[in-house]
Design an enzyme around this catalytic site. Structure first.
Site, short mmCIF file in Angstrom:
data_model
loop_
_atom_site.label_atom_id
_atom_site.label_comp_id
_atom_site.label_asym_id
_atom_site.label_seq_id
_atom_site.Cartn_x
_atom_site.Cartn_y
_atom_site.Cartn_z
N ASP A 1 23.69 30.48 42.19
CA ASP A 1 24.77 31.40 42.46
C ASP A 1 24.20 32.56 43.28
OD1 ASP A 1 27.31 32.70 42.04
OD2 ASP A 1 26.36 33.89 40.46
N ASP B 1 26.10 36.19 43.79
CA ASP B 1 26.39 37.50 43.22
C ASP B 1 25.84 37.63 41.80
OD1 ASP B 1 28.67 38.83 45.17
OD2 ASP B 1 28.72 36.65 45.15
N GLU C 1 27.80 42.47 43.07
CA GLU C 1 28.95 41.59 43.25
C GLU C 1 29.63 42.02 44.55
OE1 GLU C 1 30.37 39.08 41.42
OE2 GLU C 1 28.78 39.06 39.89
N ARG D 1 41.98 39.30 43.50
CA ARG D 1 41.05 40.30 44.02
C ARG D 1 41.09 40.35 45.55
NH1 ARG D 1 35.65 38.46 41.30
NH2 ARG D 1 36.80 36.49 41.16
N SER E 1 28.48 29.75 46.12
CA SER E 1 28.97 31.08 45.79
C SER E 1 30.49 31.16 45.78
CB SER E 1 28.43 32.08 46.82
OG SER E 1 28.93 33.37 46.57
N GLY E 2 30.99 31.87 44.78
CA GLY E 2 32.40 32.25 44.79
C GLY E 2 32.63 33.45 45.69
N LYS F 1 31.15 23.74 42.70
CA LYS F 1 29.72 24.03 42.54
C LYS F 1 28.99 22.79 42.00
CE LYS F 1 29.68 29.06 42.10
NZ LYS F 1 28.98 30.19 41.48
N ASP G 1 24.92 32.88 36.45
CA ASP G 1 25.13 33.87 35.39
C ASP G 1 26.53 33.89 34.81
OD1 ASP G 1 26.45 36.83 36.69
OD2 ASP G 1 26.10 35.06 37.92
N ASN H 1 31.86 30.51 35.97
CA ASN H 1 32.08 29.61 37.11
C ASN H 1 30.86 28.74 37.41
OD1 ASN H 1 34.13 28.85 39.00
ND2 ASN H 1 32.98 29.82 40.64
#
Length: 214
Positions: A11, A13, A20, A56, A99-100, A144, A167, A170
């Site tokens: 990941d 962030d 983030e 967001r 990554s999201g 992912k 972490d 997701n």
């Protein structure tokens, strides 16, 4: 080129970097706390990731795309990140980022570290302005996991030769799918479900777990 010995994907962030990114973008439009609150709930598994991301991103509508450069200079690699990637490449491992977050930022980070693979979201921009929408498919927990499988297959690697580091909620599917899944300074929902953990912010500690368990 030597034979590929393994694959590590992580990941971005709060894993590869300390921040983030979407929270940093939110600060630029005066909605930092609002966005950070949604981010935290999503990472803890209290909100659906796809829906939370769309919510967001909608709050970023109106930002100029020049904001990416402004945010990039204020990001910090987590301790040990560069050393970890360098050591893995010496060992003939491939390294990927899933990554999201957003390609507009993640691609630049990946370039600095000579990362082999990147999968992230992309923000829709029209006439130099963010529209408040994501362009294309959203990187969910399923995506992912699929990228872990795809990149392993591409290198003729058994999944037992893969490592995943993350972490948040997701990341859970890829952490459980990898040969060695590592919860890195993770949210409670992740620590509860993943056996191997690093609970201090030093990514190079991944190496000792690889040496001991893979």
């Amino acid at each position: 080129m030597s034979e590929i010995k393994g694959l590590l994907i992580m990941d971005v962030d709060s894993t590869l970097i300390q921040e983030e990114v979407i929270d940093q973008l939110g600060k630029a439009i005066g909605k930092g706390e609002q966005i950070a609150s949604i981010t935290d709930k999503a990472m803890r598994g209290e909100l659906d990731f796809r829906q939370s991301l769309e919510n967001r991103v909608s709050l970023l509508e109106g930002l100029p795309d020049s904001i990416f450069e402004d945010v990039l200079i204020n990001l910090h690699f987590t301790k040990g990140a560069e050393k970890l990637v360098s050591e893995l490449h010496k060992r003939s491992y491939k390294v990927g980022l899933v990554s999201g977050g957003f390609h507009e930022i993640v691609d630049k980070l990946a370039e600095k570290l000579n990362i082999d693979y990147v999968k992230a979201n992309r923000l829709e921009v029209k006439n130099g302005i963010l529209t408040g929408r994501v362009s294309g498919d959203i990187v969910t927990k399923e995506i992912k996991k699929e990228k872990l499988e795809e990149w392993a297959s591409e290198n003729q690697l058994e999944l037992s030769k893969t490592i995943a580091v993350g972490d948040g909620a997701n990341d859970l599917l890829m952490l459980k799918r990898a040969g060695l899944g590592i919860a890195f300074c993770a949210k409670p929902i992740v620590r509860e479900q993943v056996d191997y953990q690093i609970n201090e912010p030093d990514l190079y500690k991944v190496i000792s777990l690889i040496d001991n368990y893979l």
